[in-house]
Design a protein around this motif. Sequence first.
Motif, PDB file in Angstrom:
ATOM      1  N   PRO A 222       0.809  -1.225   0.000  1.00 53.71           N
ATOM      2  CA  PRO A 222       0.000   0.000   0.000  1.00 53.71           C
ATOM      3  C   PRO A 222       0.842   1.274   0.000  1.00 53.71           C
ATOM      4  CG  PRO A 222      -0.823  -1.575   1.622  1.00 53.71           C
ATOM      5  CD  PRO A 222       0.505  -2.079   1.166  1.00 53.71           C
ATOM      6  N   ALA A 223       2.004   1.236   0.652  1.00 50.88           N
ATOM      7  CA  ALA A 223       2.840   2.427   0.734  1.00 50.88           C
ATOM      8  C   ALA A 223       3.528   2.739  -0.594  1.00 50.88           C
ATOM      9  CB  ALA A 223       3.898   2.250   1.830  1.00 50.88           C
ATOM     10  N   ILE A 224       3.810   1.699  -1.392  1.00 53.66           N
ATOM     11  CA  ILE A 224       4.592   1.888  -2.606  1.00 53.66           C
ATOM     12  C   ILE A 224       3.719   1.889  -3.863  1.00 53.66           C
ATOM     13  CG2 ILE A 224       6.407   0.874  -4.053  1.00 53.66           C
ATOM     14  CD1 ILE A 224       7.634  -0.238  -1.455  1.00 53.66           C
ATOM     15  N   LEU A 225       2.748   0.974  -3.922  1.00 44.75           N
ATOM     16  CA  LEU A 225       2.006   0.755  -5.166  1.00 44.75           C
ATOM     17  C   LEU A 225       0.730   1.575  -5.277  1.00 44.75           C
ATOM     18  CD1 LEU A 225       2.464  -3.113  -5.426  1.00 44.75           C
ATOM     19  CD2 LEU A 225       3.742  -1.325  -6.618  1.00 44.75           C
ATOM     20  N   HIS A 226       0.382   2.351  -4.241  1.00 48.11           N
ATOM     21  CA  HIS A 226      -0.856   3.124  -4.306  1.00 48.11           C
ATOM     22  C   HIS A 226      -0.843   4.119  -5.463  1.00 48.11           C
ATOM     23  CE1 HIS A 226       1.782   5.997  -2.260  1.00 48.11           C
ATOM     24  NE2 HIS A 226       0.951   6.942  -2.694  1.00 48.11           N
ATOM     25  N   ALA A 227       0.351   4.498  -5.929  1.00 47.12           N
ATOM     26  CA  ALA A 227       0.454   5.529  -6.965  1.00 47.12           C
ATOM     27  C   ALA A 227       0.274   4.991  -8.371  1.00 47.12           C
ATOM     28  CB  ALA A 227       1.805   6.240  -6.855  1.00 47.12           C
ATOM     29  N   ASP A 228       0.077   3.660  -8.543  1.00 47.58           N
ATOM     30  CA  ASP A 228       0.023   3.153  -9.921  1.00 47.58           C
ATOM     31  C   ASP A 228      -1.211   3.643 -10.665  1.00 47.58           C
ATOM     32  OD1 ASP A 228      -1.979   1.431  -8.949  1.00 47.58           O
ATOM     33  OD2 ASP A 228      -0.810  -0.389  -9.223  1.00 47.58           O
ATOM     34  N   THR A 229      -2.281   3.970  -9.943  1.00 52.06           N
ATOM     35  CA  THR A 229      -3.446   4.555 -10.606  1.00 52.06           C
ATOM     36  C   THR A 229      -3.119   5.932 -11.160  1.00 52.06           C
ATOM     37  OG1 THR A 229      -4.990   3.340  -9.190  1.00 52.06           O
ATOM     38  CG2 THR A 229      -5.848   5.289 -10.303  1.00 52.06           C
ATOM     39  N   ASP A 230      -2.384   6.723 -10.398  1.00 56.22           N
ATOM     40  CA  ASP A 230      -2.004   8.056 -10.873  1.00 56.22           C
ATOM     41  C   ASP A 230      -1.007   7.969 -12.023  1.00 56.22           C
ATOM     42  OD1 ASP A 230      -3.620   9.402  -8.974  1.00 56.22           O
ATOM     43  OD2 ASP A 230      -2.114   9.022  -7.448  1.00 56.22           O
ATOM     44  N   GLN A 231      -0.133   6.970 -11.991  1.00 57.73           N
ATOM     45  CA  GLN A 231       0.759   6.742 -13.129  1.00 57.73           C
ATOM     46  C   GLN A 231      -0.056   6.418 -14.372  1.00 57.73           C
ATOM     47  OE1 GLN A 231       3.151   3.567 -11.587  1.00 57.73           O
ATOM     48  NE2 GLN A 231       4.623   4.926 -10.592  1.00 57.73           N
ATOM     49  N   TRP A 232      -1.102   5.608 -14.178  1.00 54.87           N
ATOM     50  CA  TRP A 232      -1.962   5.261 -15.312  1.00 54.87           C
ATOM     51  C   TRP A 232      -2.661   6.494 -15.868  1.00 54.87           C
ATOM     52  CZ3 TRP A 232      -7.268   5.689 -15.963  1.00 54.87           C
ATOM     53  CH2 TRP A 232      -7.778   5.086 -17.124  1.00 54.87           C
ATOM     54  N   LEU A 233      -3.118   7.383 -14.978  1.00 48.75           N
ATOM     55  CA  LEU A 233      -3.777   8.603 -15.444  1.00 48.75           C
ATOM     56  C   LEU A 233      -2.849   9.409 -16.337  1.00 48.75           C
ATOM     57  CD1 LEU A 233      -5.670   9.829 -12.248  1.00 48.75           C
ATOM     58  CD2 LEU A 233      -6.705   9.086 -14.395  1.00 48.75           C
ATOM     59  N   LEU A 234      -1.583   9.471 -15.955  1.00 49.98           N
ATOM     60  CA  LEU A 234      -0.611  10.190 -16.772  1.00 49.98           C
ATOM     61  C   LEU A 234      -0.414   9.489 -18.111  1.00 49.98           C
ATOM     62  CD1 LEU A 234       1.598  12.378 -17.093  1.00 49.98           C
ATOM     63  CD2 LEU A 234       3.187  10.793 -15.958  1.00 49.98           C
ATOM     64  N   ALA A 235      -0.196   8.172 -18.076  1.00 51.25           N
ATOM     65  CA  ALA A 235       0.054   7.427 -19.311  1.00 51.25           C
ATOM     66  C   ALA A 235      -1.169   7.424 -20.225  1.00 51.25           C
ATOM     67  CB  ALA A 235       0.468   5.995 -18.977  1.00 51.25           C
ATOM     68  N   ALA A 236      -2.377   7.327 -19.621  1.00 46.40           N
ATOM     69  CA  ALA A 236      -3.601   7.234 -20.422  1.00 46.40           C
ATOM     70  C   ALA A 236      -3.919   8.524 -21.161  1.00 46.40           C
ATOM     71  CB  ALA A 236      -4.776   6.848 -19.523  1.00 46.40           C
ATOM     72  N   LYS A 237      -3.313   9.623 -20.746  1.00 50.57           N
ATOM     73  CA  LYS A 237      -3.543  10.898 -21.427  1.00 50.57           C
ATOM     74  C   LYS A 237      -2.453  11.216 -22.438  1.00 50.57           C
ATOM     75  CE  LYS A 237      -6.143  12.911 -17.549  1.00 50.57           C
ATOM     76  NZ  LYS A 237      -7.419  13.114 -18.259  1.00 50.57           N
ATOM     77  N   SER A 238      -1.550  10.261 -22.666  1.00 51.73           N
ATOM     78  CA  SER A 238      -0.434  10.491 -23.585  1.00 51.73           C
ATOM     79  C   SER A 238      -0.838  10.214 -25.034  1.00 51.73           C
ATOM     80  CB  SER A 238       0.759   9.609 -23.206  1.00 51.73           C
ATOM     81  OG  SER A 238       0.469   8.242 -23.456  1.00 51.73           O
ATOM     82  N   ALA A 239      -0.116  10.833 -25.938  1.00 47.99           N
ATOM     83  CA  ALA A 239      -0.340  10.576 -27.362  1.00 47.99           C
ATOM     84  C   ALA A 239       0.046   9.142 -27.721  1.00 47.99           C
ATOM     85  CB  ALA A 239       0.468  11.573 -28.194  1.00 47.99           C
ATOM     86  N   ASP A 240       1.071   8.621 -27.054  1.00 49.93           N
ATOM     87  CA  ASP A 240       1.484   7.239 -27.332  1.00 49.93           C
ATOM     88  C   ASP A 240       0.381   6.249 -26.991  1.00 49.93           C
ATOM     89  OD1 ASP A 240       3.934   7.897 -28.369  1.00 49.93           O
ATOM     90  OD2 ASP A 240       5.101   7.249 -26.623  1.00 49.93           O
ATOM     91  N   HIS A 241      -0.353   6.500 -25.907  1.00 51.03           N
ATOM     92  CA  HIS A 241      -1.458   5.597 -25.554  1.00 51.03           C
ATOM     93  C   HIS A 241      -2.538   5.643 -26.622  1.00 51.03           C
ATOM     94  CE1 HIS A 241      -4.641   3.532 -23.491  1.00 51.03           C
ATOM     95  NE2 HIS A 241      -5.370   4.625 -23.413  1.00 51.03           N
ATOM     96  N   ARG A 242      -2.900   6.845 -27.050  1.00 44.44           N
ATOM     97  CA  ARG A 242      -3.938   6.943 -28.093  1.00 44.44           C
ATOM     98  C   ARG A 242      -3.487   6.233 -29.363  1.00 44.44           C
ATOM     99  NH1 ARG A 242      -4.047  12.111 -25.783  1.00 44.44           N
ATOM    100  NH2 ARG A 242      -2.792  13.024 -27.461  1.00 44.44           N
ATOM    101  N   GLU A 243      -2.228   6.400 -29.721  1.00 40.64           N
ATOM    102  CA  GLU A 243      -1.704   5.733 -30.909  1.00 40.64           C
ATOM    103  C   GLU A 243      -1.695   4.220 -30.727  1.00 40.64           C
ATOM    104  OE1 GLU A 243       0.368   4.485 -34.387  1.00 40.64           O
ATOM    105  OE2 GLU A 243      -1.006   6.141 -33.913  1.00 40.64           O
ATOM    106  N   ALA A 244      -1.339   3.745 -29.523  1.00 43.82           N
ATOM    107  CA  ALA A 244      -1.289   2.307 -29.270  1.00 43.82           C
ATOM    108  C   ALA A 244      -2.659   1.670 -29.399  1.00 43.82           C
ATOM    109  CB  ALA A 244      -0.709   2.043 -27.878  1.00 43.82           C
ATOM    110  N   VAL A 245      -3.689   2.327 -28.871  1.00 42.98           N
ATOM    111  CA  VAL A 245      -5.049   1.792 -28.961  1.00 42.98           C
ATOM    112  C   VAL A 245      -5.509   1.773 -30.414  1.00 42.98           C
ATOM    113  CG1 VAL A 245      -7.459   2.175 -28.341  1.00 42.98           C
ATOM    114  CG2 VAL A 245      -5.669   2.455 -26.613  1.00 42.98           C
ATOM    115  N   GLU A 246      -5.273   2.862 -31.145  1.00 39.90           N
ATOM    116  CA  GLU A 246      -5.679   2.903 -32.550  1.00 39.90           C
ATOM    117  C   GLU A 246      -4.939   1.834 -33.359  1.00 39.90           C
ATOM    118  OE1 GLU A 246      -8.127   4.619 -33.837  1.00 39.90           O
ATOM    119  OE2 GLU A 246      -8.547   5.464 -31.851  1.00 39.90           O
ATOM    120  N   ALA A 247      -3.657   1.662 -33.091  1.00 38.87           N
ATOM    121  CA  ALA A 247      -2.888   0.646 -33.814  1.00 38.87           C
ATOM    122  C   ALA A 247      -3.415  -0.748 -33.507  1.00 38.87           C
ATOM    123  CB  ALA A 247      -1.408   0.763 -33.437  1.00 38.87           C
TER     124      ALA A 247
END
Length: 259
Positions: A222-247
């Motif tokens: 809980p002390a270390i991995l709680h931030a993975d949701t926030d990491q996902w929020l950052l990655a999910a708003k990236s252009a690379d993510h949009r390109e990966a889904v479209e590809a």
Amino acid sequence: MSHVRFTTEGRIARIILSRPDRRNALTTAMLEDLEAAAIALVAEPEVRAVILDAEGEDFSVGMDIAEMRRLPQPTVLLRRTAGQGARTMRAIAEIPQPVICAIQGVATGGAAALASACDFRVAASGARIGYGEVKLGINLMWQALGPLMRLVGPAKAKRLVMSGDLVPAETLFQWGFVDELADPGDLSAAALAMAEHYAALPPIAVQMVKRSVNALAAALDPAILHADTDQWLLAAKSADHREAVEAFLEKRAGRFKGD
């Protein structure tokens, strides 16, 4: 209609993924139903062991990408919705009884994460398991990195998560992710035999050992991995993510720019 079934027969309970027409692709509703089934087992003293399995040829291909594209847009709500996977993982890990996951076909992404939350994993020969999030330009979340690393160690965890490749169950048996291999036609019987073995043991002692091992092994999660949701929020708003889904949807190679 629920795509998660819950049954009991004697001392054994089964939680069954039941969306075979979509290769058991997971939805938020299914994760909520899995969480509810796991919590309900706390009040089932006659149940001594649990099997998590799935209908159809595949255990599950992970989260339904079509649903991922329809997730709510306000960040505060998106963050809460994205945390459902971790809540489901926690509920499965906290089932008092031993939990055996039976894996056939493909188990990738969130499906592999769910398997890692169980106590033991029985896989059919020829099954393939992996974490494909990186190929969609996102990180592994659901606080699933901790269970994976404890099963296979840091180097192999990096290999699985950073490559996104599906790895044969036979290899993962050698790595420690899979506890037992079975012929495809014998998978259900092998999972049941393991469940019956633990169900026949004194339940108080078995459940105390499980809780103690889990508490010790996951003390820092809980002390270390709680931030993975926030990491996902950052990655999910990236252009690379949009390109990966479209590809992925267009069945072509992605063109990634690190943006």
